[in-house]
Design an enzyme around this catalytic site. Structure first.
Site, mmCIF file in Angstrom:
data_model
loop_
_atom_site.group_PDB
_atom_site.id
_atom_site.type_symbol
_atom_site.label_atom_id
_atom_site.label_comp_id
_atom_site.label_asym_id
_atom_site.label_seq_id
_atom_site.Cartn_x
_atom_site.Cartn_y
_atom_site.Cartn_z
ATOM 1 N N LYS A 1 31.171 45.398 49.768
ATOM 2 C CA LYS A 1 31.106 45.374 48.312
ATOM 3 C C LYS A 1 29.942 46.227 47.805
ATOM 4 O O LYS A 1 30.035 46.846 46.747
ATOM 5 C CB LYS A 1 30.961 43.924 47.807
ATOM 6 N N GLN B 1 15.315 37.782 32.377
ATOM 7 C CA GLN B 1 13.993 37.711 33.013
ATOM 8 C C GLN B 1 13.312 39.078 33.049
ATOM 9 O O GLN B 1 12.744 39.479 34.073
ATOM 10 C CB GLN B 1 14.113 37.146 34.431
ATOM 11 N N VAL C 1 34.126 49.178 38.672
ATOM 12 C CA VAL C 1 34.714 47.847 38.813
ATOM 13 C C VAL C 1 34.444 47.281 40.214
ATOM 14 O O VAL C 1 34.192 48.033 41.151
ATOM 15 C CB VAL C 1 36.242 47.921 38.596
ATOM 16 N N THR C 2 34.530 45.951 40.345
ATOM 17 C CA THR C 2 34.557 44.986 39.268
ATOM 18 C C THR C 2 33.110 44.561 39.016
ATOM 19 O O THR C 2 32.292 44.563 39.924
ATOM 20 C CB THR C 2 35.430 43.754 39.598
ATOM 21 N N ASP D 1 34.108 52.383 42.630
ATOM 22 C CA ASP D 1 35.462 51.928 43.016
ATOM 23 C C ASP D 1 36.529 52.071 41.935
ATOM 24 O O ASP D 1 37.419 51.208 41.826
ATOM 25 C CB ASP D 1 35.406 50.462 43.488
ATOM 26 N N LYS E 1 32.849 53.044 51.380
ATOM 27 C CA LYS E 1 32.067 51.870 51.785
ATOM 28 C C LYS E 1 33.015 50.769 52.272
ATOM 29 O O LYS E 1 34.045 50.510 51.660
ATOM 30 C CB LYS E 1 31.213 51.375 50.609
ATOM 31 N N GLU F 1 35.933 51.538 47.943
ATOM 32 C CA GLU F 1 35.926 50.476 48.963
ATOM 33 C C GLU F 1 37.186 50.613 49.804
ATOM 34 O O GLU F 1 38.289 50.619 49.254
ATOM 35 C CB GLU F 1 35.895 49.090 48.292
ATOM 36 N N CYS G 1 31.666 44.411 43.209
ATOM 37 C CA CYS G 1 31.053 45.614 43.786
ATOM 38 C C CYS G 1 29.982 46.232 42.893
ATOM 39 O O CYS G 1 29.009 46.811 43.397
ATOM 40 C CB CYS G 1 32.137 46.629 44.128
HETATM 41 C C1 C5J Z 1 35.307 45.594 43.931
HETATM 42 C C2 C5J Z 1 36.463 43.693 44.824
HETATM 43 N N1 C5J Z 1 35.361 46.921 43.896
HETATM 44 N N2 C5J Z 1 36.513 43.069 43.644
HETATM 45 N N3 C5J Z 1 35.961 44.950 44.927
HETATM 46 O O1 C5J Z 1 34.725 44.975 43.068
HETATM 47 O O2 C5J Z 1 36.905 43.158 45.805
#
Ligand code: C5J
Length: 222
Positions: free
Chosen positions: A133, A203, A158-159, A25, A130, A73, A163
């Site tokens: 997320k 872990q 990101v972020t 994204d 997509k 996205e 996502c």
């Molecule tokens: C992504 C969002 N790409 N933060 N989308 O992380 O809504």
């Protein structure tokens, strides 16, 4: 040929022929003013800071002949793939589908939907659109990775906690070994980024590995 990244919580070996660089994204709607990220009240300059690092890694990866997958996205113009729960949540200045300075917010084909020019896809690279997320939800990503016999994913974008983390968790559950490039990902909330890095590698790499871009570049050059 097997390359090894000195990563956390332990070394990450990968074969570039079976590894994709997955860039999540890095599109104008999240990184530039006037898009979806800004409409939610976020400071997008935080995300812009990782662009040079992402460019360096992308260039090195391409020079090694590695395959790249980009995601975006966004929703269909009629919003038929946007559930009301996503559309109506919160009180953004502009909702998904509203017209903003970069066209309709988070809609496929609008200017804000484009990947930023610095990281624009080139011929042979896959672009996955997509609606959610996660990069696997309602997309052909799994099939595309299987056709190429991809087993490892090196992730940027990101972020971090939305996502990127969702996509890594989806990938991990599907059996992919994932490494997140620490300085190739960013959040509007620095503390969420830090927490996500720690969650991923905790872990015994319960979700995956993390490493700085320099460690990946060294592995590629070795
Ligand atoms: C992504 C969002 N790409 N933060 N989308 O992380 O809504």
């Amino acid at each position: 040929m097997i390359k090894t990244v000195h990563a956390q919580p332990f070394d990450y070996p990968f074969d570039i022929r079976h590894t994709a660089l997955l860039i999540i994204d890095m599109q104008r709607d999240f990184v530039e003013p006037g898009g979806f990220g800004a409409s939610l009240g976020n400071d997008v300059s935080l995300l812009q800071a990782i662009v040079p690092t992402c460019q360096r890694v992308l260039q090195a990866w391409r020079e090694m002949g590695g395959w790249v997958v980009h995601t975006r996205e966004a929703h269909k113009a009629d919003l038929s793939d946007c559930p009301p729960a996503k559309l109506n949540r919160g009180s953004p200045t502009l909702r998904i589908g509203d017209v903003g300075p970069m066209g309709r917010i988070l809609i496929r084909g609008e200017p804000g939907h484009a990947i930023i020019p610095e990281l624009a896809p080139i011929e042979g690279e896959l672009v996955i659109d997509k609606p959610g997320k996660g990069a696997f939800y309602a997309t052909p990503l799994r099939e595309a990775l299987e056709v190429r016999q991809i087993t490892h994913l090196i992730v940027m974008g990101v972020t971090t906690e939305v996502c990127v983390q969702t996509s890594m968790r989806e990938a991990n559950d599907r059996g992919y070994d994932c490494l997140l490039v620490e300085d190739g990902t960013e959040s509007y909330f620095p503390q969420f980024k830090q927490a996500t890095l720690e969650m991923i590698r905790a872990q015994g790499a319960i979700v995956g590995w993390t490493a700085p871009s320099e460690a990946l570049l060294q592995a590629l050059a070795a």
